[in-house]
Design an enzyme around this catalytic site. Structure first.
Site, mmCIF file in Angstrom:
data_model
loop_
_atom_site.group_PDB
_atom_site.id
_atom_site.type_symbol
_atom_site.label_atom_id
_atom_site.label_comp_id
_atom_site.label_asym_id
_atom_site.label_seq_id
_atom_site.Cartn_x
_atom_site.Cartn_y
_atom_site.Cartn_z
ATOM 1 N N PHE A 79 32.141 6.476 8.970
ATOM 2 C CA PHE A 79 31.487 6.813 7.702
ATOM 3 C C PHE A 79 30.303 7.774 7.852
ATOM 4 C CE2 PHE A 79 29.638 2.736 9.161
ATOM 5 C CZ PHE A 79 28.276 3.039 9.185
ATOM 6 N N ARG A 83 15.378 -7.211 3.303
ATOM 7 C CA ARG A 83 16.829 -7.328 3.523
ATOM 8 C C ARG A 83 17.451 -8.359 2.586
ATOM 9 N NH1 ARG A 83 19.427 -5.481 7.811
ATOM 10 N NH2 ARG A 83 20.477 -7.405 8.415
ATOM 11 N N THR A 97 25.254 -5.212 2.891
ATOM 12 C CA THR A 97 25.526 -3.764 2.783
ATOM 13 C C THR A 97 26.568 -3.454 1.713
ATOM 14 O OG1 THR A 97 25.081 -3.614 5.157
ATOM 15 C CG2 THR A 97 26.152 -1.717 4.137
ATOM 16 N N ARG A 135 21.700 -4.969 -4.364
ATOM 17 C CA ARG A 135 22.998 -4.295 -4.181
ATOM 18 C C ARG A 135 24.093 -4.941 -5.024
ATOM 19 N NH1 ARG A 135 22.128 -3.689 2.288
ATOM 20 N NH2 ARG A 135 21.495 -1.501 2.365
ATOM 21 N N HIS A 141 18.480 1.616 1.110
ATOM 22 C CA HIS A 141 18.507 1.421 2.562
ATOM 23 C C HIS A 141 17.246 0.644 2.921
ATOM 24 C CE1 HIS A 141 18.552 2.156 6.865
ATOM 25 N NE2 HIS A 141 17.255 2.418 6.743
ATOM 26 N N GLU A 171 11.645 4.330 11.757
ATOM 27 C CA GLU A 171 12.024 4.929 10.469
ATOM 28 C C GLU A 171 10.801 5.312 9.632
ATOM 29 O OE1 GLU A 171 16.356 2.675 10.013
ATOM 30 O OE2 GLU A 171 14.797 2.288 8.543
HETATM 31 P P1 CMP Z 1 22.487 1.752 5.102
HETATM 32 O O1 CMP Z 1 21.736 0.468 5.220
HETATM 33 O O2 CMP Z 1 21.786 2.877 4.445
HETATM 34 O O3 CMP Z 1 22.961 2.232 6.557
HETATM 35 C C1 CMP Z 1 24.090 3.083 6.744
HETATM 36 C C2 CMP Z 1 24.890 3.239 5.498
HETATM 37 O O4 CMP Z 1 26.202 3.693 5.668
HETATM 38 C C3 CMP Z 1 25.046 1.888 4.828
HETATM 39 O O5 CMP Z 1 23.821 1.463 4.280
HETATM 40 C C4 CMP Z 1 26.137 2.179 3.817
HETATM 41 O O6 CMP Z 1 25.653 2.699 2.599
HETATM 42 C C5 CMP Z 1 26.934 3.303 4.497
HETATM 43 N N1 CMP Z 1 28.287 2.879 4.847
HETATM 44 C C6 CMP Z 1 29.399 3.470 4.404
HETATM 45 N N2 CMP Z 1 30.482 2.857 4.893
HETATM 46 C C7 CMP Z 1 30.049 1.839 5.658
HETATM 47 C C8 CMP Z 1 30.699 0.830 6.427
HETATM 48 N N3 CMP Z 1 32.028 0.742 6.514
HETATM 49 N N4 CMP Z 1 29.925 -0.085 7.081
HETATM 50 C C9 CMP Z 1 28.571 -0.002 7.026
HETATM 51 N N5 CMP Z 1 27.890 0.959 6.301
HETATM 52 C C10 CMP Z 1 28.643 1.856 5.627
#
Ligand code: CMP
Length: 138
Positions: A57, A85, A91, A102, A115, A126
């Site tokens: 991704f 978190r 996620t 979310r 994020h 970060e």
């Molecule tokens: P974030 O916490 O911003 O960190 C990486 C980002 O990649 C995650 O949130 C998601 O928005 C995005 N992402 C897209 N596809 C995936 C996946 N299969 N697993 C984890 N993160 C993903």
């Protein structure tokens, strides 16, 4: 006071819900101690998400995160990384707890509103990526 990095992603900025997101964060006791709106280049996002560079991704998330403005912010409070978190939820919005940011606002795993740093160690890195010390007002 612990600190963590939060990014309100392009989908949420475009939908004009940054206030709703920050209301959730402030309600759980997190304090916004630095904040700015940025339009990131793809190269900047690639650097920020470097940890994911081997994932399928990676290109898509970098494209998406540079597709519109984001709000980057530093949140402070006791256990800020974990508190943030929990407020964000899993996620994938489909798996996130009811009442989490979310779950309530996310559209997909990519367009998942926010994020947040996943550890103290990454929070330090970060935060330094986006902010200098004098921009953080505790
Ligand atoms: P974030 O916490 O911003 O960190 C990486 C980002 O990649 C995650 O949130 C998601 O928005 C995005 N992402 C897209 N596809 C995936 C996946 N299969 N697993 C984890 N993160 C993903």
């Amino acid at each position: 006071m612990e600190k963590t990095l939060s990014i309100i992603k392009p989908d949420a900025v475009a939908r004009n819900i940054t206030g709703k997101v920050n209301d959730r964060l402030e309600t759980v006791g997190l304090k916004i101690v630095a904040q700015k709106k940025l339009l990131l280049t793809k190269a900047q996002v690639e650097k920020f998400y470097e940890i994911h560079k081997d994932k399928a991704f990676y290109d898509s998330i970098c494209e998406y995160m540079s597709s519109g403005p984001v709000v980057v912010q530093v949140l402070a409070g006791p256990d800020a990384v974990e508190v943030n978190r929990k407020a964000m939820g899993a996620t994938n919005p489909a798996n996130a707890e009811v009442g989490s940011i979310r779950r309530d606002f996310g559209e997909s795993i990519e367009r998942n509103v926010v994020h947040g740093s996943d550890s103290n160690e990454n929070a330090v890195k970060e935060i330094a990526f986006f902010f200098s010390g004098i921009e953080i007002i505790e």
